[in-house]
Scaffold this motif. Structure first.
Motif, PDB file in Angstrom:
ATOM      1  N   VAL A 320       1.819  21.472 -11.851  1.00 34.26           N
ATOM      2  CA  VAL A 320       2.878  21.323 -10.839  1.00 34.26           C
ATOM      3  C   VAL A 320       2.657  20.066 -10.016  1.00 34.26           C
ATOM      4  O   VAL A 320       3.600  19.326  -9.716  1.00 34.26           O
ATOM      5  CB  VAL A 320       2.926  22.565  -9.925  1.00 34.26           C
ATOM      6  N   PHE A 321       1.395  19.808  -9.694  1.00 31.05           N
ATOM      7  CA  PHE A 321       1.066  18.667  -8.829  1.00 31.05           C
ATOM      8  C   PHE A 321       0.557  17.481  -9.646  1.00 31.05           C
ATOM      9  O   PHE A 321       0.007  17.649 -10.745  1.00 31.05           O
ATOM     10  CB  PHE A 321       0.016  19.067  -7.793  1.00 31.05           C
ATOM     11  N   TYR A 322       0.751  16.311  -9.071  1.00 35.54           N
ATOM     12  CA  TYR A 322       0.274  15.069  -9.682  1.00 35.54           C
ATOM     13  C   TYR A 322      -0.525  14.299  -8.638  1.00 35.54           C
ATOM     14  O   TYR A 322      -0.065  14.113  -7.504  1.00 35.54           O
ATOM     15  CB  TYR A 322       1.467  14.233 -10.158  1.00 35.54           C
ATOM     16  N   SER A 323      -1.722  13.896  -9.003  1.00 42.56           N
ATOM     17  CA  SER A 323      -2.571  13.141  -8.077  1.00 42.56           C
ATOM     18  C   SER A 323      -2.791  11.733  -8.621  1.00 42.56           C
ATOM     19  O   SER A 323      -2.961  11.555  -9.839  1.00 42.56           O
ATOM     20  CB  SER A 323      -3.921  13.845  -7.882  1.00 42.56           C
ATOM     21  N   GLN A 324      -2.788  10.780  -7.715  1.00 40.42           N
ATOM     22  CA  GLN A 324      -2.940   9.381  -8.124  1.00 40.42           C
ATOM     23  C   GLN A 324      -3.761   8.653  -7.073  1.00 40.42           C
ATOM     24  O   GLN A 324      -3.579   8.859  -5.872  1.00 40.42           O
ATOM     25  CB  GLN A 324      -1.567   8.729  -8.269  1.00 40.42           C
ATOM     26  N   GLU A 325      -4.660   7.787  -7.523  1.00 38.55           N
ATOM     27  CA  GLU A 325      -5.508   7.043  -6.593  1.00 38.55           C
ATOM     28  C   GLU A 325      -4.679   5.998  -5.849  1.00 38.55           C
ATOM     29  O   GLU A 325      -3.942   5.227  -6.458  1.00 38.55           O
ATOM     30  CB  GLU A 325      -6.656   6.373  -7.331  1.00 38.55           C
ATOM     31  N   ARG A 326      -4.798   6.004  -4.534  1.00 36.55           N
ATOM     32  CA  ARG A 326      -4.090   5.044  -3.690  1.00 36.55           C
ATOM     33  C   ARG A 326      -5.080   4.412  -2.707  1.00 36.55           C
ATOM     34  O   ARG A 326      -6.214   4.874  -2.541  1.00 36.55           O
ATOM     35  CB  ARG A 326      -2.970   5.724  -2.908  1.00 36.55           C
ATOM     36  N   ARG A 405       3.517   3.016   3.529  1.00 38.95           N
ATOM     37  CA  ARG A 405       3.284   3.823   2.335  1.00 38.95           C
ATOM     38  C   ARG A 405       2.000   3.380   1.630  1.00 38.95           C
ATOM     39  O   ARG A 405       1.696   2.186   1.565  1.00 38.95           O
ATOM     40  CB  ARG A 405       4.471   3.697   1.374  1.00 38.95           C
ATOM     41  N   PRO A 406       1.218   4.335   1.097  1.00 42.50           N
ATOM     42  CA  PRO A 406      -0.053   3.980   0.447  1.00 42.50           C
ATOM     43  C   PRO A 406       0.175   3.300  -0.895  1.00 42.50           C
ATOM     44  O   PRO A 406       0.826   3.856  -1.782  1.00 42.50           O
ATOM     45  CB  PRO A 406      -0.735   5.345   0.260  1.00 42.50           C
ATOM     46  N   PRO A 407      -0.333   2.078  -1.084  1.00 40.79           N
ATOM     47  CA  PRO A 407      -0.113   1.346  -2.339  1.00 40.79           C
ATOM     48  C   PRO A 407      -1.148   1.709  -3.399  1.00 40.79           C
ATOM     49  O   PRO A 407      -2.187   2.308  -3.116  1.00 40.79           O
ATOM     50  CB  PRO A 407      -0.279  -0.113  -1.896  1.00 40.79           C
ATOM     51  N   LEU A 408      -0.854   1.322  -4.618  1.00 41.55           N
ATOM     52  CA  LEU A 408      -1.806   1.448  -5.727  1.00 41.55           C
ATOM     53  C   LEU A 408      -2.865   0.344  -5.613  1.00 41.55           C
ATOM     54  O   LEU A 408      -2.566  -0.751  -5.119  1.00 41.55           O
ATOM     55  CB  LEU A 408      -1.089   1.326  -7.063  1.00 41.55           C
ATOM     56  N   PRO A 409      -4.092   0.600  -6.076  1.00 40.32           N
ATOM     57  CA  PRO A 409      -5.116  -0.462  -6.054  1.00 40.32           C
ATOM     58  C   PRO A 409      -4.665  -1.712  -6.807  1.00 40.32           C
ATOM     59  O   PRO A 409      -4.966  -2.830  -6.394  1.00 40.32           O
ATOM     60  CB  PRO A 409      -6.313   0.199  -6.741  1.00 40.32           C
ATOM     61  N   ALA A 410      -3.916  -1.525  -7.910  1.00 34.54           N
ATOM     62  CA  ALA A 410      -3.442  -2.675  -8.681  1.00 34.54           C
ATOM     63  C   ALA A 410      -2.459  -3.513  -7.876  1.00 34.54           C
ATOM     64  O   ALA A 410      -2.407  -4.739  -8.020  1.00 34.54           O
ATOM     65  CB  ALA A 410      -2.784  -2.194  -9.980  1.00 34.54           C
ATOM     66  N   GLU A 411      -1.657  -2.868  -7.037  1.00 34.51           N
ATOM     67  CA  GLU A 411      -0.705  -3.590  -6.189  1.00 34.51           C
ATOM     68  C   GLU A 411      -1.447  -4.382  -5.114  1.00 34.51           C
ATOM     69  O   GLU A 411      -1.127  -5.542  -4.844  1.00 34.51           O
ATOM     70  CB  GLU A 411       0.277  -2.608  -5.548  1.00 34.51           C
ATOM     71  N   VAL A 412      -2.459  -3.746  -4.515  1.00 29.39           N
ATOM     72  CA  VAL A 412      -3.224  -4.407  -3.447  1.00 29.39           C
ATOM     73  C   VAL A 412      -3.930  -5.646  -3.976  1.00 29.39           C
ATOM     74  O   VAL A 412      -4.040  -6.657  -3.278  1.00 29.39           O
ATOM     75  CB  VAL A 412      -4.242  -3.422  -2.819  1.00 29.39           C
ATOM     76  N   SER A 413      -4.386  -5.595  -5.208  1.00 30.09           N
ATOM     77  CA  SER A 413      -5.084  -6.742  -5.791  1.00 30.09           C
ATOM     78  C   SER A 413      -4.167  -7.959  -5.925  1.00 30.09           C
ATOM     79  O   SER A 413      -4.640  -9.087  -6.037  1.00 30.09           O
ATOM     80  CB  SER A 413      -5.652  -6.379  -7.161  1.00 30.09           C
ATOM     81  N   GLN A 414      -2.842  -7.729  -5.885  1.00 30.93           N
ATOM     82  CA  GLN A 414      -1.883  -8.827  -5.990  1.00 30.93           C
ATOM     83  C   GLN A 414      -1.307  -9.234  -4.633  1.00 30.93           C
ATOM     84  O   GLN A 414      -0.464 -10.128  -4.561  1.00 30.93           O
ATOM     85  CB  GLN A 414      -0.728  -8.417  -6.913  1.00 30.93           C
ATOM     86  N   TYR A 415      -1.740  -8.571  -3.558  1.00 27.21           N
ATOM     87  CA  TYR A 415      -1.246  -8.907  -2.223  1.00 27.21           C
ATOM     88  C   TYR A 415      -1.637 -10.329  -1.833  1.00 27.21           C
ATOM     89  O   TYR A 415      -2.726 -10.800  -2.175  1.00 27.21           O
ATOM     90  CB  TYR A 415      -1.834  -7.957  -1.174  1.00 27.21           C
ATOM     91  N   GLN A 416      -0.756 -10.970  -1.097  1.00 28.52           N
ATOM     92  CA  GLN A 416      -1.149 -12.185  -0.402  1.00 28.52           C
ATOM     93  C   GLN A 416      -2.002 -11.779   0.802  1.00 28.52           C
ATOM     94  O   GLN A 416      -1.964 -10.627   1.247  1.00 28.52           O
ATOM     95  CB  GLN A 416       0.091 -12.946   0.058  1.00 28.52           C
ATOM     96  N   LEU A 417      -2.744 -12.730   1.343  1.00 30.66           N
ATOM     97  CA  LEU A 417      -3.690 -12.403   2.407  1.00 30.66           C
ATOM     98  C   LEU A 417      -3.002 -11.746   3.604  1.00 30.66           C
ATOM     99  O   LEU A 417      -3.480 -10.746   4.139  1.00 30.66           O
ATOM    100  CB  LEU A 417      -4.425 -13.675   2.849  1.00 30.66           C
ATOM    101  N   TRP A 418      -1.836 -12.269   4.035  1.00 25.92           N
ATOM    102  CA  TRP A 418      -1.160 -11.737   5.216  1.00 25.92           C
ATOM    103  C   TRP A 418      -0.630 -10.331   4.979  1.00 25.92           C
ATOM    104  O   TRP A 418      -0.439  -9.562   5.926  1.00 25.92           O
ATOM    105  CB  TRP A 418      -0.021 -12.662   5.645  1.00 25.92           C
ATOM    106  N   GLN A 419      -0.409  -9.959   3.708  1.00 26.85           N
ATOM    107  CA  GLN A 419       0.119  -8.638   3.405  1.00 26.85           C
ATOM    108  C   GLN A 419      -0.939  -7.543   3.516  1.00 26.85           C
ATOM    109  O   GLN A 419      -0.611  -6.368   3.707  1.00 26.85           O
ATOM    110  CB  GLN A 419       0.724  -8.635   2.003  1.00 26.85           C
ATOM    111  N   ARG A 420      -2.206  -7.917   3.433  1.00 26.94           N
ATOM    112  CA  ARG A 420      -3.273  -6.913   3.474  1.00 26.94           C
ATOM    113  C   ARG A 420      -3.413  -6.257   4.850  1.00 26.94           C
ATOM    114  O   ARG A 420      -4.015  -5.196   4.973  1.00 26.94           O
ATOM    115  CB  ARG A 420      -4.612  -7.536   3.049  1.00 26.94           C
ATOM    116  N   ARG A 421      -2.832  -6.895   5.874  1.00 32.79           N
ATOM    117  CA  ARG A 421      -2.957  -6.303   7.213  1.00 32.79           C
ATOM    118  C   ARG A 421      -2.199  -4.986   7.338  1.00 32.79           C
ATOM    119  O   ARG A 421      -2.442  -4.211   8.255  1.00 32.79           O
ATOM    120  CB  ARG A 421      -2.471  -7.301   8.275  1.00 32.79           C
ATOM    121  N   ARG A 422      -1.299  -4.710   6.403  1.00 36.95           N
ATOM    122  CA  ARG A 422      -0.599  -3.431   6.437  1.00 36.95           C
ATOM    123  C   ARG A 422      -1.552  -2.260   6.180  1.00 36.95           C
ATOM    124  O   ARG A 422      -1.224  -1.098   6.417  1.00 36.95           O
ATOM    125  CB  ARG A 422       0.559  -3.416   5.427  1.00 36.95           C
TER     126      ARG A 422
END
Length: 480
Positions: A320-326, A405-422
């Motif tokens: 029923v549930f789905y878990s994903q690393e964020r 919203r909690p991002p995926l690790p793969a998305e964070v790895s593509q963030y620009q520096l200013w975006q990481r402050r979120r």
């Protein structure tokens, strides 16, 4: 001296605000009572109005503090803004008081009394602020109570500091003029500022003129015999302010570093740059609301949880549930929980579908995802009900009700520096992005800017507003 005056004035206002709340409460009580023939000369104990008064004082104090009312300067041109802040503060206080009534099941309080209390308290607080406003801006009083400041340092390299001081000058502060360190000053500087003389003339001026503060607008190593002048000023009882040698004045005014604090860390004096507005008190209040509201919502929606789980089992095999690393607060990894809306092997199919991605940036979204479970999957996504299990993440302390919203690790790895402050704020179940019209068509960069704007301007009212609008979005089914 200026900060001490502001702090003293703020403390006086806080004390008067409590007195006004108590007086307004009792006034509203008797206004209500005298409208009936059975009026009595003291507060009733059914319901216990003494206890309700205590709740009211706490609610109003929180409401006035959280909306930043004590940080709003009583400067000219700010009256309208101040009145709006008072109305917002009193509205928040009433909402908090109503929440207390709900928690403790206090149901027999007159609505007319609550309305009268709100009206009397709001009008009284506005009158109190008006009194302070005219008190501070009265010409005779300003002449005697204003803080008179003398600044040292007129060379061109200090003009930016002087400009910042003048731009943020409080109405109770007055700059008398400037003493130059250099013997000669360019005419363009002389035209803009009142030159009182050179450092050789400073001591005599301080002896013969009413001066409250001496401000060094340049590093001390550039001031000849600076110790002599500081000691002389302190001997006369004049407060001395000094700009640090570091270029902190520029950092303190950038949007990326909205707050600079001086304080102690384990008894060690430190300067702190805070990247979000959540101090300890605000953080505790937000955390308390996350746990209390999260628990109440979870208990209230348990029947819906079972119903959704049953439907998922009917239309699709698997859990029923789905878990994903964020990625959570400041890079902490955790497993986010959702109702499963896709087939079991959905993650393994992602690589094949990347060419169909309709979102820019590192995010992945397509309108008609072939991996979605028929019927129930689309419904859960449109109504965002698939996010409900994240209430368990809230109760575990990994998420907040409102936040980026909690991002995926793969998305964070593509963030620009200013975006990481979120990532500097705990992620939330809902956010500014989710209540935007046509949110799925919003560019990724705008999404990031919305999150940073939320972080920089956080308030309890903002969270409440987002939660209410999220309910509207769920009913309208704007999800994808």
């Amino acid at each position: 001296m200026i900060d001490q005056k502001k702090k003293s004035l703020t403390n006086i206002m806080k004390l008067l605000d409590i007195v006004i709340v108590v007086t307004s409460f009792i006034s509203a009580y008797y206004l209500k009572k005298y409208a009936h023939a059975d009026s009595i000369p003291h507060l009733s104990t059914i319901p216990n109005y003494y206890l309700i008064l205590t709740y009211a004082i706490i609610s109003w104090y929180i409401g006035l503090s959280l909306t930043g009312l004590y940080e709003t300067p009583l400067a000219k041109g700010n009256c309208r803004k101040l009145f709006l802040e008072i109305i917002k503060s009193c509205t928040l206080a009433i909402v908090l008081l109503s929440f207390v009534f709900y928690i403790f099941k206090i149901t027999d309080v007159s609505r007319i009394f609550i309305a009268l209390f709100f009206l009397v308290a709001t009008v009284s607080l506005i009158c109190e602020r008006l009194f302070f406003y005219f008190f501070r801006h009265s010409t005779p009083l300003r002449r005697h109570l204003s803080t008179k400041i003398v600044i040292i340092g007129i060379p061109e390299q200090t003009l930016s500091i002087i400009s910042t001081i003048k731009k943020n000058l409080d109405s109770s502060q007055q700059i008398l003029g400037y003493f130059q360190v250099e013997k000669t000053v360019p005419n363009k500087i002389r035209e803009k500022h009142t030159i009182l003389g050179t450092l050789d003339d400073l001591d005599e001026y301080l002896l013969n003129t009413a001066v409250d503060e001496l401000f060094f607008a340049l590093p001390l190593h550039k001031v000849p015999n600076c110790e002599k002048h500081i000691i002389f000023a302190e001997t006369l009882g004049i407060t001395v302010r000094i700009t640090p040698d570091w270029e902190l004045r520029y950092l303190a005014h950038t949007p990326q570093l909205p707050q600079l604090e001086l304080g102690l860390f384990n008894r060690l004096p430190v300067i702190t740059f805070r990247s979000n507005p959540l101090g300890k008190s605000k953080f505790l209040i937000k955390t308390f609301l996350d746990y209390s509201l999260g628990l109440l919502i979870t208990l209230a929606l348990l029947p819906l949880f079972f119903m959704i789980g049953f439907c998922i089992k009917i239309f699709s095999r698997g859990p029923v549930f789905y878990s994903q690393e964020r990625v959570g607060l400041n890079g902490r990894l955790f497993n986010v929980h959702k109702f499963r809306t896709m087939v079991q092997n959905a993650d393994s199919q992602l690589e094949k579908l990347k060419t169909l991605n309709e979102a820019d940036g590192p995010a992945f979204k397509i309108k008609k995802d072939p991996r979605i479970v028929p019927y129930i999957g689309s419904l859960l996504r449109k109504t965002s009900l698939d996010e409900l299990p994240q209430l368990f993440n809230v109760l575990k302390g990994e998420m907040s009700l409102v936040g980026p919203r909690p991002p995926l690790p793969a998305e964070v790895s593509q963030y620009q520096l200013w975006q990481r402050r979120r990532l500097s704020m705990k992620p939330g179940m809902t956010c500014s992005w989710q209540i935007c019209p046509k949110r799925n068509d919003l560019p990724f960069e705008e999404w990031m800017k919305l999150d940073l704007k939320y972080i920089d301007n956080w308030s309890l009212l903002t969270d409440i507003n987002i939660l209410l609008l999220t309910t509207k979005v769920i009913i309208a089914g704007h999800g994808r």
